[in-house]
Design an enzyme around this catalytic site. Structure first.
Site, PDB file in Angstrom:
ATOM      1  N   LEU A 253     -25.633 -18.428 -12.770  1.00  0.00           N
ATOM      2  CA  LEU A 253     -24.013 -17.673 -11.886  1.00  0.00           C
ATOM      3  C   LEU A 253     -24.614 -16.490 -10.754  1.00  0.00           C
ATOM      4  O   LEU A 253     -23.960 -15.344 -11.124  1.00  0.00           O
ATOM      5  CB  LEU A 253     -22.729 -18.004 -11.813  1.00  0.00           C
ATOM      6  CG  LEU A 253     -21.819 -17.745 -11.098  1.00  0.00           C
ATOM      7  CD1 LEU A 253     -21.662 -19.285  -9.916  1.00  0.00           C
ATOM      8  CD2 LEU A 253     -19.750 -18.195 -11.499  1.00  0.00           C
ATOM      9  N   ASP A 254     -24.767 -16.178  -9.510  1.00  0.00           N
ATOM     10  CA  ASP A 254     -24.010 -15.881  -8.362  1.00  0.00           C
ATOM     11  C   ASP A 254     -25.687 -13.907  -8.712  1.00  0.00           C
ATOM     12  O   ASP A 254     -24.990 -13.538  -8.738  1.00  0.00           O
ATOM     13  CB  ASP A 254     -22.593 -15.248  -8.526  1.00  0.00           C
ATOM     14  CG  ASP A 254     -21.871 -16.074  -7.759  1.00  0.00           C
ATOM     15  OD1 ASP A 254     -22.348 -16.787  -6.799  1.00  0.00           O
ATOM     16  OD2 ASP A 254     -20.841 -16.065  -8.381  1.00  0.00           O
ATOM     17  N   ALA A 255     -26.882 -14.675  -9.568  1.00  0.00           N
ATOM     18  CA  ALA A 255     -27.469 -13.884  -9.883  1.00  0.00           C
ATOM     19  C   ALA A 255     -29.044 -14.455  -9.653  1.00  0.00           C
ATOM     20  O   ALA A 255     -29.627 -13.495  -9.769  1.00  0.00           O
ATOM     21  CB  ALA A 255     -27.001 -14.150 -11.431  1.00  0.00           C
TER      22      ALA A 255
END
Length: 310
Positions: A253-255
């Site tokens: 997530l969000d990486a």
């Protein structure tokens, strides 16, 4: 009484010629760094008569890798996309290239396609639809998919199709919904799938299937404040800058690799609601900019990083 001279409209052949002159081939490549790479690539383009309109290079001293983007007029070479791809592939092979791509940018059937996924917040959708309507986006939007009906009137106002696919909370229902979303998206064979504040976590198998073309706008300055409610996280930490991040989506997530970011200054007088309101302006601008660069093949992915030839 005199009248202004009549200027006839361009003939179909003239319009076709103008469109052909506007079309571009874009060649991108990453390979181990060394001497003679630029000479090899530009020599190849000279041999085939390629009229270079834009060229960019990056030599990464940390990784020892070389990156380039070359843009040439399509009407300057006597070959189609597949032949150019094959011949440039031989050049890439001689340079031990890890990746290379050849695409054609232009009008009509050559235009890129973008599928948008939305929920309830419309500021990013408005921005992208406005740029599409004005011709600034340089791509077609075959469908907008929403997991809520709230933004359907906006999409219909622009004369575009809207497909409602609700994503329920339970695991089985969520899996079925994302299978339906995948079928609808892939039916259009898009060059980019954009999470325009979609507010749903995309399953890992779709992140993998759409790697390199699934784009998200995160309402926070990554890698800080990942996940939900980043403005509230920022407020709790008393930050003085808030931002937004356009990035490729990965299973973590969000990486995923970051395409573009921007920030604005805030202070102790700003509430979380103030930050949310002010952050919307950054989000829509950063998403539009990052998507445009992606559609123009200006973004080369390098592991967790990107090389952006803006």
């Amino acid at each position: 009484m005199s009248s202004a001279p009549h200027t006839p409209p361009p003939s179909p052949s003239a319009a076709s010629s103008a469109a052909a002159a506007d079309a571009r081939y874009v060649l991108t490549l990453s390979c181990p760094d060394g001497t003679g790479i630029v000479a090899r690539i530009t020599g190849f383009l000279a041999e085939i008569g390629g009229w270079i309109t834009d060229a960019a290079y990056h030599s990464d001293t940390e990784t020892g890798r070389f990156f380039t983007r070359q843009e040439i007029r399509a009407d300057s070479v006597a070959m189609d996309l597949e032949e150019l791809r094959a011949r440039f592939g031989a050049v890439a092979g001689s340079l031990d290239a890890e990746t290379f791509h050849v695409t054609r940018l232009g009008t009509g059937q050559e235009r890129r396609r973008v599928v948008l996924l939305v929920s309830k917040e419309g500021h990013c959708l408005y921005e992208l639809l406005s740029r599409w309507h004005s011709g600034e986006l340089g791509a077609d939007i075959p469908v907008v998919i929403g997991n809520h009906p709230d933004l359907e009137p906006v999409v219909r106002l622009f004369g575009l199709p809207f497909r409602l696919i609700r994503v329920p909370a339970d695991a089985d229902g969520k899996a079925a919904a994302f299978a339906e979303i995948r079928a609808e998206v892939e039916r259009h064979d898009p060059d980019a799938i954009v999470l325009a504040r979609f507010m749903q976590v995309v399953p890992p198998e779709l992140c993998e299937a759409w790697a390199g073309k699934l784009i998200n706008i995160h309402h926070g300055f990554l890698p800080s404040f990942r996940g939900a409610r980043p403005y509230h996280q920022a407020y709790a930490r008393g930050v003085k800058l808030i931002g937004a991040t356009c990035h490729y989506v990965s299973a973590e997530l969000d990486a995923g690799p970051i395409i573009d970011q921007d920030v604005i200054r805030v202070d102790h007088g700003d509430s979380p609601a103030d930050m949310v309101r002010r952050g919307r302006d950054i989000e829509k601008a950063v998403l539009a900019r990052g998507l445009t660069w992606h559609l123009q093949d200006r973004v080369l992915i390098d592991g967790l990083r990107t090389i952006v030839f803006a």
